[in-house]
Design a protein around this motif. Structure first.
Motif, short mmCIF file in Angstrom:
data_model
loop_
_atom_site.label_atom_id
_atom_site.label_comp_id
_atom_site.label_asym_id
_atom_site.label_seq_id
_atom_site.Cartn_x
_atom_site.Cartn_y
_atom_site.Cartn_z
N LEU A 1 0.82 -1.21 0.00
CA LEU A 1 0.00 0.00 0.00
C LEU A 1 0.86 1.26 0.00
N GLY A 2 2.03 1.19 0.62
CA GLY A 2 2.94 2.33 0.60
C GLY A 2 3.42 2.66 -0.79
N ILE A 3 3.67 1.63 -1.61
CA ILE A 3 4.08 1.85 -3.00
C ILE A 3 2.97 2.59 -3.75
N LEU A 4 1.73 2.16 -3.55
CA LEU A 4 0.62 2.81 -4.24
C LEU A 4 0.49 4.27 -3.80
N ASP A 5 0.70 4.52 -2.52
CA ASP A 5 0.63 5.91 -2.02
C ASP A 5 1.68 6.78 -2.70
N ARG A 6 2.90 6.25 -2.84
CA ARG A 6 3.97 7.04 -3.44
C ARG A 6 3.74 7.25 -4.93
N VAL A 7 3.20 6.23 -5.60
CA VAL A 7 2.88 6.39 -7.03
C VAL A 7 1.83 7.46 -7.20
N ARG A 8 0.79 7.44 -6.39
CA ARG A 8 -0.30 8.41 -6.54
C ARG A 8 0.12 9.81 -6.10
N ALA A 9 1.08 9.90 -5.20
CA ALA A 9 1.59 11.22 -4.82
C ALA A 9 2.28 11.89 -5.99
N ARG A 10 2.96 11.11 -6.84
CA ARG A 10 3.64 11.67 -8.01
C ARG A 10 2.73 11.72 -9.23
N MET A 11 1.78 10.77 -9.32
CA MET A 11 0.88 10.68 -10.48
C MET A 11 -0.54 10.47 -9.95
N PRO A 12 -1.21 11.54 -9.56
CA PRO A 12 -2.51 11.41 -8.89
C PRO A 12 -3.56 10.67 -9.72
N HIS A 13 -3.44 10.72 -11.03
CA HIS A 13 -4.47 10.11 -11.87
C HIS A 13 -4.05 8.75 -12.41
N ALA A 14 -3.03 8.15 -11.83
CA ALA A 14 -2.58 6.84 -12.31
C ALA A 14 -3.65 5.78 -12.09
N ALA A 15 -3.84 4.93 -13.07
CA ALA A 15 -4.73 3.78 -12.94
C ALA A 15 -3.90 2.58 -12.54
N ILE A 16 -4.26 1.94 -11.44
CA ILE A 16 -3.48 0.82 -10.90
C ILE A 16 -4.33 -0.44 -10.95
N SER A 17 -3.77 -1.48 -11.53
CA SER A 17 -4.43 -2.78 -11.61
C SER A 17 -3.59 -3.80 -10.87
N THR A 18 -4.13 -5.01 -10.71
CA THR A 18 -3.43 -5.99 -9.88
C THR A 18 -3.83 -7.41 -10.26
N ASP A 19 -3.12 -8.38 -9.68
CA ASP A 19 -3.48 -9.80 -9.72
C ASP A 19 -3.76 -10.26 -8.29
N ILE A 20 -4.79 -11.08 -8.10
CA ILE A 20 -5.12 -11.60 -6.78
C ILE A 20 -5.48 -13.08 -6.90
N ILE A 21 -4.92 -13.88 -6.01
CA ILE A 21 -5.23 -15.31 -5.94
C ILE A 21 -6.12 -15.56 -4.73
N VAL A 22 -7.23 -16.23 -4.93
CA VAL A 22 -8.15 -16.59 -3.86
C VAL A 22 -8.03 -18.09 -3.58
N GLY A 23 -7.99 -18.45 -2.29
CA GLY A 23 -8.01 -19.86 -1.93
C GLY A 23 -6.67 -20.54 -1.89
N PHE A 24 -5.59 -19.78 -1.66
CA PHE A 24 -4.28 -20.40 -1.49
C PHE A 24 -4.34 -21.36 -0.31
N PRO A 25 -3.60 -22.48 -0.36
CA PRO A 25 -3.68 -23.46 0.73
C PRO A 25 -3.51 -22.82 2.11
N GLY A 26 -4.42 -23.15 3.01
CA GLY A 26 -4.35 -22.63 4.37
C GLY A 26 -5.00 -21.28 4.57
N GLU A 27 -5.51 -20.67 3.51
CA GLU A 27 -6.15 -19.36 3.63
C GLU A 27 -7.41 -19.48 4.51
N THR A 28 -7.47 -18.69 5.55
CA THR A 28 -8.63 -18.67 6.44
C THR A 28 -9.55 -17.52 6.05
N GLU A 29 -10.73 -17.50 6.66
CA GLU A 29 -11.63 -16.38 6.43
C GLU A 29 -10.98 -15.07 6.86
N GLU A 30 -10.22 -15.10 7.95
CA GLU A 30 -9.52 -13.90 8.41
C GLU A 30 -8.50 -13.44 7.37
#
Length: 512
Positions: free
Chosen positions: A299-328
């Motif tokens: 999240l700190g990286i995103l803050d620094r990117v947006r501080a320099r480029m306020p209108h930057a569009a940021i996308s990502t990859d997310i994996i759901v259900g990695f072994p051992g992943e709990t609801e928490e």
């Protein structure tokens, strides 16, 4: 003469020439590899099959990142078996990551395949096809190390306006869920001068946009001892006249440094777009994945990117259900997604990949649990994407016009393309005004949805079209080609722009 980065024009099939078709499964790297495969075949005398016509050679460039890649490949091969029976002389070749992984398994399961080749010897395809025909037997050639750097191979680019440029191949990371380092080897970096030379060739050929490719672009330069080589490369690319848009994918949060942020912000041609893979918002799961960063750093990286480029569009990859992943753990991911405000996300359900450390971890999650979490994540990201896009209504965006990015463009009389931040924009032109693929349309956003922006204020004041060298090049190619269904808003041949076979900038609602 065919040189790296050259666009090969559409032509009718000369008598006696063998035709080919390349089908791409997977990521941007696979799409770029397919351009190299097409270029190698055309340099050897093959001709691209006309749309709708059966090809003499069908090449399948595979992905191995997800479990369903196997099913997709063997389902396709099953269909091609009947095609081959009905069409004498047809050859089938399978390459890419799944071929590198499975090796002889493909011939065991699909003995009608003629050639199997890996990620390290793409340039050998024409020779292997000829050898298979001459010997009347299947050819299997899988090298364990890179034979020729792919960028030295000829290329049949899918877009005149845009081009891919590999800056490295392979990966030195050890993420427990990923099989890519096994299949593509350790990282090898190209020399900066070679990359810049390829950029100049692309620009000379009409391109105004490039995307740097690497499994971890911001580790570029480690191999030759310069940890700031990537930021220097961005700045150097920004000095090339005529190159208007520079993008890159994908960086790794652990190696993403402030000099890269500075280079992005201070180089006008580097676009305000960043794809930053999160994978999980849980620090415990990130550790189990061997992702050497934690959510606070991310999240700190995103803050620094947006501080320099306020209108930057940021996308990502997310994996759901990695072994051992709990609801928490999953709630941590939802929290980070909410804080990050991604413009879009590629979301995946974890799938076991044999040969990876995660495949043998305990506590593999039931499918039903993973599916339910996946649906909650997609719902959240859809809401955020819709809110982020809605905030742009009333703003002016610069759109690089695509030949065909909107499936309903012909019916709606719209054209489509990508804004500077990578968002897909569907726009209308005033009566009598035209735009060519490769031109840049300046439009005002009038509406939005989670996956795209609309610009329907089609008045002379609302729309301005800038003719570009890329549009000139497209027009020349269109005039030289024989096939060209009309495109709304201007004359048009069908040429893919940017991401063949991919839906960049969208939440992906299915497992890939």
């Amino acid at each position: 003469m065919t040189y790296p980065g050259a666009v090969m024009s559409e032509t009718r099939t000369p008598p006696g020439a063998r035709t080919y078709e390349v089908r791409t499964f997977g990521c941007q790297m696979n799409a770029h590899d397919s351009e190299r495969l097409s270029g190698s075949l055309e340099a050897a005398g093959y001709v691209r099959a006309e749309h709708g016509a059966g090809a003499d050679v069908v090449v399948i460039n595979t992905c191995a990142v997800r479990e369903n890649a196997d099913n997709k490949l063997y389902g396709t091969l099953g269909h091609l078996a009947s095609v081959k029976r009905e069409r004498a002389g047809t050859q089938i070749a399978v390459g890419g990551c799944l071929a590198q992984k499975d090796k002889s398994v493909i011939l065991d399961r699909a003995p009608w395949v003629d050639v199997v080749f890996g990620t390290h010897n793409m340039g050998a395809l024409p020779t292997l096809l000829e050898r298979a025909r001459h010997n009347d037997e299947a050819q299997l050639e899988i090298l364990e190390a890179l034979e020729v750097f792919p960028s030295t191979l000829p290329t049949r680019r899918e877009s005149i306006a845009s081009g891919w440029v590999s800056i490295s191949v392979g990966c030195n990371n050890t993420c427990t869920f990923c099989i890519v380092p096994t299949l593509r080897g350790s990282e090898r970096d190209r020399r900066p001068g070679d990359i810049l030379s390829e950029l100049q060739l692309l620009v000379d050929d009409g391109a105004i946009e490039v995307t740097f490719l690497g499994q971890n672009v911001n580790s570029y330069g480690v191999g030759f001892g310069d940890r700031q080589a990537f930021s220097k490369l961005l700045r150097a690319a920004g000095t090339i006249g005529g190159l208007e848009r520079i993008r890159f994918t994908s960086p790794h949060p652990a190696a993403f440094t402030d000099d890269v942020i500075d280079a992005m912000a201070e180089t006008p041609s580097v676009m305000p777009q960043l794809h930053m893979p999160l994978q999980s918002g849980s620090d415990r799961i990130l550790k189990a994945m061997r992702r050497s960063y934690r959510s606070e750093r991310f999240l700190g990286i995103l803050d620094r990117v947006r501080a320099r480029m306020p209108h930057a569009a940021i996308s990502t990859d997310i994996i759901v259900g990695f072994p051992g992943e709990t609801e928490e753990d999953f709630q941590d991911t939802l929290r980070v997604v909410e804080e990050a405000r991604f413009g879009s996300a590629f979301t995946f359900q974890y799938s076991i990949r044999p040969g990876t450390p995660a495949a043998t971890l305990p506590d593999q999650l039931p499918k039903a649990v993973v599916q339910e979490r996946f649906e909650r994540l997609v719902e959240l990201q859809e809401r955020i994407s819709a809110e982020e896009n809605a905030a742009l209504v009333g703003s002016r965006v610069e759109v690089l016009v695509a030949p065909a990015e909107g499936r309903r463009d012909a019916r709606t009389r719209r054209m489509s393309g990508r804004a500077e931040d990578g968002r897909l924009v569907h726009f209308a032109l005033p009566d009598g005004q035209t735009a060519r693929p490769g031109d840049v349309a300046s439009v005002i956003v009038s509406g939005s949805a989670p996956h795209y922006l609309l610009a329907d204020l089609a008045s002379d004041a609302a729309v301005a079209v800038r003719r570009t060298r890329a549009g000139d090049a497209w027009e020349r190619q269109d005039a030289e080609s024989c096939a060209a269904p009309a495109h709304p808003g201007g004359a048009g041949a069908s040429v893919g722009l940017g991401l063949p076979g991919l839906r960049e900038g969208l939440v992906v609602p299915t497992v890939r």
